[in-house]
Each structure stands twice: as C-alpha cells, then as structure tokens.
Design a protein around this motif. Sequence first.
Motif, short mmCIF file in Angstrom:
data_model
loop_
_atom_site.label_atom_id
_atom_site.label_comp_id
_atom_site.label_asym_id
_atom_site.label_seq_id
_atom_site.Cartn_x
_atom_site.Cartn_y
_atom_site.Cartn_z
N THR A 196 -7.00 2.94 16.82
CA THR A 196 -7.60 2.43 15.58
C THR A 196 -8.93 1.77 15.94
OG1 THR A 196 -6.51 0.30 15.80
CG2 THR A 196 -5.37 1.97 14.52
N PRO A 238 0.37 12.70 9.50
CA PRO A 238 0.42 11.41 8.80
C PRO A 238 1.39 10.38 9.40
CG PRO A 238 1.29 13.20 7.43
CD PRO A 238 0.59 13.82 8.58
N VAL A 253 -0.37 8.78 12.31
CA VAL A 253 -1.42 7.86 11.85
C VAL A 253 -0.79 6.56 11.34
CG1 VAL A 253 -3.23 7.53 10.14
CG2 VAL A 253 -3.05 9.70 11.34
N LYS A 254 0.30 6.70 10.59
CA LYS A 254 1.01 5.54 10.07
C LYS A 254 1.50 4.64 11.22
CE LYS A 254 4.31 3.40 7.42
NZ LYS A 254 3.99 2.24 6.62
N LYS A 304 -1.37 2.72 12.66
CA LYS A 304 -1.82 1.62 11.80
C LYS A 304 -0.82 0.48 11.79
CE LYS A 304 -5.04 3.66 8.69
NZ LYS A 304 -5.35 4.06 7.32
N SER A 343 -8.62 13.46 9.54
CA SER A 343 -7.89 12.20 9.42
C SER A 343 -8.49 11.13 10.32
CB SER A 343 -6.40 12.39 9.70
OG SER A 343 -6.12 12.36 11.07
N LYS A 351 -11.10 9.65 8.02
CA LYS A 351 -10.50 9.07 6.82
C LYS A 351 -9.75 7.78 7.15
CE LYS A 351 -7.32 11.39 4.40
NZ LYS A 351 -6.87 12.64 3.80
N ASN A 352 -9.14 7.71 8.33
CA ASN A 352 -8.33 6.54 8.68
C ASN A 352 -9.05 5.59 9.63
OD1 ASN A 352 -5.73 7.28 7.31
ND2 ASN A 352 -6.03 9.09 8.58
N ASP A 353 -10.35 5.84 9.81
CA ASP A 353 -11.16 4.97 10.65
C ASP A 353 -10.57 4.84 12.05
OD1 ASP A 353 -13.43 3.56 11.01
OD2 ASP A 353 -12.66 1.66 10.24
#
Lengths: 300, 224
Positions: free
Chosen positions: A142, A201, A204-205, A208, A223, A226-228
């Motif tokens: 992240t 996803p 990614v979750k 985060k 992604s 989109k998810n930085d």
Amino acid sequence: MTPSRTALRVVVATAAALVLASCGSDPLSGDGDDGDAIVIGSQDYYSNEIVAEIYAQALEADGHEVDRQFRIGQREAYVPEIESGDIDLFPEYSGPLLQFWEPDTEARLTDDVYAALEEATPEGVRVLDQAEATDQDSYVVTREFAEKWDLTTIADLAEVTDDLTLGANSEAESRPNGPQGLESAYGISVDFAPIEDGGGPLTVKALKDGDIQLAIIYTADPSIRKNDLVSLEDPEGLFLASHLVPVASENIDDDAAAVIDEVTAAMTAESLLELNQRSVDEELPAKTIAADWLASVDLD
Amino acid sequence: MTTFLDALTWIADPANWGGAQGISARLLQHLAVTLVAVLAASALAIPLGILIGHTRRGRGVVVALAGAVRAIPTLGLLTLLALLLGVGVEAPLLALVALAVPSVLAGAYAGIESAEPAAVDAARAMGMSELQIVRNVELPLGAGVLVGGLRAATLQVVATATLAAYTSDTGLGRYLFIGLKARDYPQMLAGAILVAVLALLLDRLLATAQDRASRLAHSTEGTP
C-alpha cells in the motif's frame, strides 16, 4: 434407425463439415497480403489489443495501409505466423517472448532480456525499441506502507522491522518468486498467506486490512492505480522483466518503424496503466481508448 | 493411471504426514472446519426446524428460503463474505454454514412432521404440554430423519471445506490449490483422495448414528 439417431448423424456430419471448412480457410494466409498493407496482430488480451490498435492508428495517420488481425490467442498460435511473415507487427512482452524462443535463457533483467531477445529473433523478424511500460508480476504494497518505511525497491524491505506476510496464490510458496526467492535474492524473510484469487479483490482487501503487507500483482493491473498501491522495483530480477516490445517483419520499413518507435517512446508505465484502467473501468472499446491516447500524447 | 499411483505413493510417504503442513495437521483442520460448520448450522436450523415441524406453520416460506440458499454458489458467497470480513477462515466457515443449513433444516422439520398424528393427539389427550410432546413423542419418532439431515449436510460440508484454503492456510484444500497451480497433479489427486476417504468415513459414522436413532422410534413404540 430411429429418427433421433438420424438427426444425431446429421448434426455430427454438419459439425465435421464446419470444422473441416474452417481448417481450410486460414484467415491469415495469402489474402490481403498481396498489397503492402501492414498486417497487425494482437493477443486475445484486452491490454495487448489496445496497444495493437494504437500501432494501427498511428500507422494509418502516417499514410500506411493496415490490416487488423486481432485477438489471435496464445503465443503457440501466433508466433509461427510472425516467423512466416504472415503477420508484420505484433505487440509483445520481452521476457516471455524470449523464453518462448529460448526456453533455457538465464536473462532476467530489462537490458539483458532485450539484448538476448535481439539475438534470439529468427531470420526475417526483428524487435523494435522496448517501452518503459511493463506487464509482469511485481511485489506491491500500500502507498501508506511504502511511505512509512520509505520503500522503492524490494531491497528496502530489509529496513522494515514489522513482521511481513506475503499473500499470493499457493504456488508462489514453492516458486522462486515467493518467500524462498526473497530470502535468497534479498535476504528478506516473510511469512506466507495463501489467497487463491491471483492478486484480485480479496488480495487487495487483505493488503488494505493489513492482514498481509506484500502481494504479487501485475504491474499493469488497473487495481494498482485504483487502490493506490505501489509496485516495488526489482533490481535482482526476481521476476522476469517483461517490457512491451513490438515484433516486426521485413515488411515494416524504416519509415513505419520510426512511427512505432515514437509510440513506444511515449508508452510509459503510467500510460499503460491508464489505458488498461479505461478499458476495465469505463469499458470503452480499444478503438476509442487508442484514439484518445494518441491525441493526448501528440506524436509528430 | 500413473498419476493415481503417484498420488497413492505421495499419501504413503511418511515425510508428507508430519509438520504444520503435513497430512495429519491438514486432516485435523479439515475435520475441525467441518464440525464447526455443521454444529453452527445445527444450532440455527434444528430449533427452527422443530418449531416449523411442530406448529406446521411458516413451512412454505422457510422451504422456499432454504431452497434459495441452496442455489447460492458457495465459492461466490465465500468471495463476497471475504470481501466483507477479510481473508482468514471466518468467511469460508460462514459460507459452509449457509451450505449446511438447508439440509439440517429439512431433516429437522420433516422428522418432526413424520411423527404419527395419532400418537401426537394421544399425547395431547394424556395432558402432555407442547414441550413434552416435542421432547417425548415427536423427537424420538423423527430422530432418524433428523440425523439423516445432519448426515447429508456433513457430506456436503466435508467435500466443500476444501474452499477454506481459498482464503486461509487451512485444510486439505491446500493440496488441491498447490497441486493445481504448480501442476503437481499427484499432490492434487492425493488431496482429493484424502477428502473422499474422510467423507466416506464420516458418512459411515453418521449412517450408524442414523440407524440407532431410527431404532429409537421403534423402542418408543414398544413402550406401553
């Protein structure tokens, strides 16, 4: 013979005839090749098709005639067509293409791979300049985590004092680009959490939520933007370098090659991410995305 | 055929049994996930099933709902839940509970309903309370069918619990995913065989339990 059996025979015979007929007319052989139209191919992969469409529009704008043969499929299917000269131009990826022609190659880093690829191209085929943009596996974190520990390359992870967990498909656990490779190439030890959605996803979750700190996601995956997320650079070549690189036949003259080189020079990592993002998020056709991008970079 | 032999060799290799990733540990994890899912589903579905079976009310609604839950693909539900709850074993467990509930529920209300109406009426005429009727008449008479529902649910859950490995380092499913992605098909087949063997063992066990429970009904009939 019962009626249903007769019907079945008719169906089978028709299917067989169709299969035979489709084998007979290879869409890439002969027809349309007699003029000097440039035949451009693409993989059956949305990102690759957009790049092929960009080549096509750039060449058309320069006055060349173009024949689009997009969405061909796997390397096994289209590389022979490139080698035989039936396809003149094809957007490819340096590392995987090199491994197709030279399965035993040990080149992994950007420049080594490109040099080896120039050597490996068969008679009548050449690679043009490679782009900065890549489409390859990478370790991502992240942005928050990257800034906290001041990370730009994988080697910087050595400074992290928190426990690190890598989340990826379970095959990474035993592959060279998993925990073992991190340990041997960078001296960094990580735990492993299997998440079987291929950097999707759920992965990614988990990033985060802080359940994992590291994940393996394609550099050109929308992604990431989109998810930085941040892709870490890989100076030791844990992942095979895979730069966008056009493969060209002898039918691509210096004039056409110059057009493609200009496109390649403008094809930054950011550009490719943006192209892919527009395709995935806005669901625009390749033609529109390619035209918008060409207008925005303003080639001369 | 050689893959099958390789898979059996893989299972027979003592080196594959020990440690945190060994077969013993994975079998226990798989069994634990299965048990927790079936127990949680039972805690929900058995009381509800008894209520529906005894009162004979709301059956249409609940049957329709349970049927709808049955139709949800477990992997899709698991992905949705994991997006809410994050990775770990919680999301697959909840998905497995959703998988088990319809079968347990159907077993429970069908079991209670299967009690002879004459026996229930007789019990009521004798002055038993509704709770006593459930406990002393309907449950013993319907126990066989109820355990049958548990058995069906357990079989489904133990086979589907491989999905726990989709988001966590749990269970025999790990062998399937590792084998599939790394093209190590003997390991993948070995995982599948182990799941099948575990499922058969559990089914045998519950079949015996079902027999015993059914005999409960006959012994009750025999009591004066």
